[in-house]
Design a protein around this motif. Sequence first.
Motif, mmCIF file in Angstrom:
data_model
loop_
_atom_site.group_PDB
_atom_site.id
_atom_site.type_symbol
_atom_site.label_atom_id
_atom_site.label_comp_id
_atom_site.label_asym_id
_atom_site.label_seq_id
_atom_site.Cartn_x
_atom_site.Cartn_y
_atom_site.Cartn_z
ATOM 1 N N GLN A 63 44.167 37.760 30.108
ATOM 2 C CA GLN A 63 43.939 36.533 29.347
ATOM 3 C C GLN A 63 44.085 35.354 30.292
ATOM 4 O O GLN A 63 44.967 35.348 31.152
ATOM 5 C CB GLN A 63 44.961 36.388 28.220
ATOM 6 N N TRP A 64 43.218 34.377 30.106
ATOM 7 C CA TRP A 64 43.239 33.180 30.941
ATOM 8 C C TRP A 64 43.166 31.970 30.027
ATOM 9 O O TRP A 64 42.399 31.957 29.058
ATOM 10 C CB TRP A 64 42.061 33.201 31.898
ATOM 11 N N THR A 65 43.975 30.972 30.320
ATOM 12 C CA THR A 65 43.960 29.742 29.535
ATOM 13 C C THR A 65 43.225 28.665 30.323
ATOM 14 O O THR A 65 43.696 28.245 31.381
ATOM 15 C CB THR A 65 45.393 29.266 29.218
ATOM 16 N N ALA A 70 45.590 24.957 24.835
ATOM 17 C CA ALA A 70 46.989 25.315 24.585
ATOM 18 C C ALA A 70 47.269 26.785 24.918
ATOM 19 O O ALA A 70 48.385 27.154 25.245
ATOM 20 C CB ALA A 70 47.343 25.043 23.126
ATOM 21 N N GLY A 71 46.250 27.614 24.835
ATOM 22 C CA GLY A 71 46.432 29.044 25.099
ATOM 23 C C GLY A 71 45.099 29.727 25.271
ATOM 24 O O GLY A 71 44.036 29.114 25.102
ATOM 25 N N PRO A 72 45.128 31.003 25.597
ATOM 26 C CA PRO A 72 43.870 31.733 25.792
ATOM 27 C C PRO A 72 43.143 31.947 24.464
ATOM 28 O O PRO A 72 43.770 32.030 23.410
ATOM 29 C CB PRO A 72 44.321 33.064 26.388
ATOM 30 N N THR A 73 41.833 32.015 24.542
ATOM 31 C CA THR A 73 41.032 32.281 23.357
ATOM 32 C C THR A 73 40.327 33.625 23.444
ATOM 33 O O THR A 73 39.858 34.143 22.446
ATOM 34 C CB THR A 73 39.967 31.185 23.139
ATOM 35 N N GLY A 90 37.711 37.931 21.201
ATOM 36 C CA GLY A 90 38.274 36.608 21.047
ATOM 37 C C GLY A 90 38.005 36.069 19.660
ATOM 38 O O GLY A 90 37.052 36.476 18.997
ATOM 39 N N ASP A 91 38.860 35.162 19.252
ATOM 40 C CA ASP A 91 38.689 34.489 17.962
ATOM 41 C C ASP A 91 37.921 33.206 18.237
ATOM 42 O O ASP A 91 38.494 32.200 18.653
ATOM 43 C CB ASP A 91 40.047 34.204 17.338
ATOM 44 N N ILE A 92 36.606 33.273 18.052
ATOM 45 C CA ILE A 92 35.720 32.170 18.414
ATOM 46 C C ILE A 92 35.086 31.618 17.140
ATOM 47 O O ILE A 92 34.207 32.248 16.541
ATOM 48 C CB ILE A 92 34.654 32.639 19.424
#
Length: 140
Positions: A63-65, A70-73, A90-92
């Motif tokens: 995971q990459w932010t 604020a955080g990874p997607t 991912g939650d897109i």
Amino acid sequence: MALKTYSGSCHCGAVRFEADIDLSQGTVKCNCSGCTKARSWLAFASADRFRLKAGAESQAAYQWTPEGRAGPTVEYHFCKTCGIRTPGCGDIEMLGGLVYGVQVTLLDDVDRDELEAAPIHYVDGLNDDFGRVPADIRFL
């Protein structure tokens, strides 16, 4: 909508999946740093249209932010044996929630003519503007 079930796998076959995808809706190439480095060419399947058939234990996750977030997607997956990027998720929101990004090159039974006919949508992920085509698409 012309959904079709495709089977796919990593290079060594440790990770195998099925995904219901409508290639006539197009594929995606993105210019963000991760997609550019991996030369990603994606099709998306909603969570209810993706099935991991084998290899959950054979995958590593990353995971990459992105800067400014604020955080990874997105969670990227890779085969621990052959190193090939396997479908990530991912939650897109703009794609309807939880989706799997499937590298079209992983689809074992895709008809090459069908893939060639699929429109390619270029997105400017580098600038977090997925509704815009990047100025330079030559290397995507």
